[in-house]
Design a protein around this motif. Structure first.
Motif, PDB file in Angstrom:
ATOM      1  N   PRO A   1      -5.258   2.889 -14.219  1.00  0.00           N
ATOM      2  CA  PRO A   1      -6.639   3.287 -14.480  1.00  0.00           C
ATOM      3  C   PRO A   1      -7.013   4.483 -13.613  1.00  0.00           C
ATOM      4  O   PRO A   1      -6.400   4.737 -12.574  1.00  0.00           O
ATOM      5  N   SER A   2      -8.006   5.197 -14.064  1.00  0.00           N
ATOM      6  CA  SER A   2      -8.500   6.340 -13.314  1.00  0.00           C
ATOM      7  C   SER A   2      -9.446   5.837 -12.223  1.00  0.00           C
ATOM      8  O   SER A   2     -10.460   5.224 -12.520  1.00  0.00           O
TER       9      SER A   2
ATOM     10  N   MET B   1       0.843  -1.204   0.000  1.00  0.00           N
ATOM     11  CA  MET B   1       0.000   0.000   0.000  1.00  0.00           C
ATOM     12  C   MET B   1       0.872   1.246   0.000  1.00  0.00           C
ATOM     13  O   MET B   1       1.881   1.298   0.696  1.00  0.00           O
ATOM     14  N   LEU B   2       0.489   2.225  -0.803  1.00  0.00           N
ATOM     15  CA  LEU B   2       1.255   3.476  -0.823  1.00  0.00           C
ATOM     16  C   LEU B   2       1.109   4.161   0.531  1.00  0.00           C
ATOM     17  O   LEU B   2       0.002   4.315   1.038  1.00  0.00           O
ATOM     18  N   THR B   3       2.236   4.578   1.102  1.00  0.00           N
ATOM     19  CA  THR B   3       2.200   5.187   2.433  1.00  0.00           C
ATOM     20  C   THR B   3       2.114   6.704   2.340  1.00  0.00           C
ATOM     21  O   THR B   3       2.467   7.294   1.325  1.00  0.00           O
ATOM     22  N   LYS B   4       1.639   7.321   3.400  1.00  0.00           N
ATOM     23  CA  LYS B   4       1.591   8.780   3.474  1.00  0.00           C
ATOM     24  C   LYS B   4       2.987   9.277   3.863  1.00  0.00           C
ATOM     25  O   LYS B   4       3.642   8.696   4.730  1.00  0.00           O
ATOM     26  N   ARG B   5       3.402  10.358   3.225  1.00  0.00           N
ATOM     27  CA  ARG B   5       4.773  10.848   3.422  1.00  0.00           C
ATOM     28  C   ARG B   5       4.863  11.955   4.471  1.00  0.00           C
ATOM     29  O   ARG B   5       4.049  12.871   4.476  1.00  0.00           O
ATOM     30  N   ILE B   6       5.904  11.868   5.305  1.00  0.00           N
ATOM     31  CA  ILE B   6       6.240  12.930   6.251  1.00  0.00           C
ATOM     32  C   ILE B   6       7.502  13.616   5.722  1.00  0.00           C
ATOM     33  O   ILE B   6       8.533  12.966   5.523  1.00  0.00           O
ATOM     34  N   ILE B   7       7.403  14.919   5.490  1.00  0.00           N
ATOM     35  CA  ILE B   7       8.481  15.657   4.824  1.00  0.00           C
ATOM     36  C   ILE B   7       8.994  16.787   5.714  1.00  0.00           C
ATOM     37  O   ILE B   7       8.359  17.838   5.821  1.00  0.00           O
TER      38      ILE B   7
ATOM     39  N   TYR C   1      -1.229  -0.740  -6.628  1.00  0.00           N
ATOM     40  CA  TYR C   1      -1.654   0.670  -6.638  1.00  0.00           C
ATOM     41  C   TYR C   1      -2.822   0.819  -7.596  1.00  0.00           C
ATOM     42  O   TYR C   1      -2.863   0.152  -8.636  1.00  0.00           O
ATOM     43  N   ALA C   2      -3.744   1.694  -7.256  1.00  0.00           N
ATOM     44  CA  ALA C   2      -4.920   1.973  -8.087  1.00  0.00           C
ATOM     45  C   ALA C   2      -5.658   0.683  -8.467  1.00  0.00           C
ATOM     46  O   ALA C   2      -6.189   0.560  -9.573  1.00  0.00           O
TER      47      ALA C   2
ATOM     48  N   VAL D   1      -7.679   8.290  -6.188  1.00  0.00           N
ATOM     49  CA  VAL D   1      -6.318   7.759  -6.348  1.00  0.00           C
ATOM     50  C   VAL D   1      -5.543   8.676  -7.289  1.00  0.00           C
ATOM     51  O   VAL D   1      -5.956   8.906  -8.427  1.00  0.00           O
ATOM     52  N   LYS D   2      -4.419   9.204  -6.790  1.00  0.00           N
ATOM     53  CA  LYS D   2      -3.651  10.162  -7.564  1.00  0.00           C
ATOM     54  C   LYS D   2      -2.695   9.455  -8.522  1.00  0.00           C
ATOM     55  O   LYS D   2      -2.084   8.462  -8.173  1.00  0.00           O
TER      56      LYS D   2
END
Lengths: 256, 188
Positions: free
Chosen positions: B109-110, A1-7, B150-151, B114-115
């Motif tokens: 896919p759109s 899963m894409l994680t949320k980034r802390i910058i 992803y997506a 989801v960016k």
């Protein structure tokens, strides 16, 4: 899963990292390269350097510092402030920065967003925006420039959409109402922008405790968030923030 | 000697810096003869598939890549450098690629909320996170060794075929664990 980034964001003046409240009263907090290494080793997902100027008077970017940071860390970083042309962007990117952040420059000359995206790829082009509350615009937020000093009459949400269409790969929503106050992110405008554009949105300004990041991700739909004073002061660590996020069910990177 | 191929597909500073950080000397080249003489080849890349393929063909580096892979030379593809190893890409209205790996590269896919591009740290095989920046993904293929989601798509994030390894993510920007992958490549 894409994680949320802390910058973590490092404001650099005359070769030193400073931290101010609402762009005033800057205090020295350390050496930029040492801090970059420490934050990278401490779980930062990315770094951002603002206003890396060789001197306060001569507003040219300190390319030597960008190179020193690039050689010292192996996570992505962005450079903003002091970038005034495509040639400046190229110098910053060739020195090893992943991304260049533009703010007032893009308001004065929106075409440079597209030129930058075309030349370097849109993932390199970050639009920073400084919205303030304003009854004069449809969204209730108006874009300011020059560090919140000048109002433009431009609607913040319309500007975000236009910048994304022009080629901005990411948008940083920096709130003056919250900046440096540690009272929490400005959630309303962050969410309005995050829901209006199809590129990642970064919440900026106002973080004071780990719970503020949960709000930015869960309530304001941000993809990443900027942290500065609360970790520069040593009061909290990036790990503190991430532990809080994890316990709130927000996906974050916990091993580094 | 480890050669980093320069086919005008993005900035090579990060890749050079990362190898320097683990004590590996590299040479940046756009000369197929230098690539042919190298012990190891690094094939990075960001940007668009079409201009990348055009530049590879114009410089003759396309044939150098094919020869290196056929000979089983240690070869590291990164991001766009991985994508153009597949047969074709949907990008820019359809681009024929190098065909070293079977399958196609497609656009995410759109999906509401989801960016795209995917920017940030995502897991490989449900484990460690690495840093990704991309709008297109490679389908899974028989050589896929790493999968990322992803997506709503499960795509190839790592692949291995003979002496070739390739990653969709950026090992040079993925902190300590990314540098470990570069060390593995340098040691092979």
């Amino acid at each position: 899963m894409l994680t949320k980034r802390i910058i973590p964001c490092l404001d650099v003046r005359n070769g030193r990292v400073t931290k101010g409240v609402r762009f005033k009263d800057n205090i020295d907090v350390g050496d930029p390269v040492e801090m970059a290494v420490a934050y990278s080793g401490g779980g930062a997902d990315e770094l951002c350097f603002y206003d890396i100027t060789a001197s306060a008077e001569r507003r040219s970017i300190d390319i030597g510092m960008v190179e020193a940071v690039a050689a010292a860390i192996s996570i992505p970083f962005a450079v903003g402030g002091g970038v005034s042309s495509l040639a400046d962007m190229e110098r910053v990117i060739l020195a090893g920065a992943e991304k260049v952040s533009m703010n007032s420059l893009a308001v004065r000359n929106p075409a440079i967003i597209g030129e930058g995206a075309e030349t370097f790829g849109r993932q390199c082009i970050v639009l920073g925006m400084d919205p303030v509350k304003s009854p004069a615009t449809a969204s209730g937020y108006e874009i300011t420039t020059r560090g919140f000093r000048e109002r433009t009459g431009i609607d913040a949400v319309e500007w975000a959409k236009r910048a994304a269409d022009l080629g901005a790969g990411e948008i940083v929503v920096n709130s003056v109402d919250a900046d440096g106050t540690r009272g929490g992110f400005q959630l309303e405008i962050t969410r309005l922008v995050a829901d209006a554009v199809d590129v990642p949105v970064v919440a900026s300004g106002g973080a004071g405790r780990p719970g503020h990041f949960t709000e930015a991700f869960r309530d304001a739909h941000a993809d990443a968030a900027i942290v500065a004073g609360m970790i520069h002061s040593g009061e909290y660590t990036i790990a503190d923030i991430k532990r809080e996020l994890k316990s709130a069910g927000v996906p974050v990177r916990m091993t580094w | 000697m480890t050669a980093i191929l320069d086919y005008r597909a993005g900035n090579l500073t990060s890749v050079r810096n990362a190898f320097a950080a683990i004590g590996v000397e590299t040479t940046v080249t756009r000369d197929p003869a230098v690539a042919a003489a190298a012990d190891k080849i690094v094939f990075p890349g960001v940007g668009a598939a079409k201009s990348a393929m055009d530049n590879l063909r114009a410089t003759g580096l396309d044939r150098a890549v094919l020869a290196a892979v056929a000979a089983g030379k240690p070869f590291l593809g990164i991001c766009l450098g991985m994508q153009v190893l597949f047969e074709r890409s949907e990008e820019d209205g359809g681009v024929d690629c190098l065909g070293v790996l079977p399958g196609a590269v497609r656009r995410f896919p759109s999906v509401p909320g989801v960016k795209v591009p995917e920017i940030g740290w995502n897991q490989v095989n449900g484990g460690r996170e690495y840093y990704f920046v991309h709008s297109y993904y490679a389908e899974k293929c028989p050589y896929t060794t790493g999968v990322t989601e992803y997506a709503g798509v499960e795509f190839t994030s790592a692949v291995k075929k003979g002496g070739l390894v390739a990653y969709q993510f950026h090992p040079e920007k993925s902190g300590r664990f990314g540098l470990e992958l570069l060390k593995e490549f340098a040691a092979c």
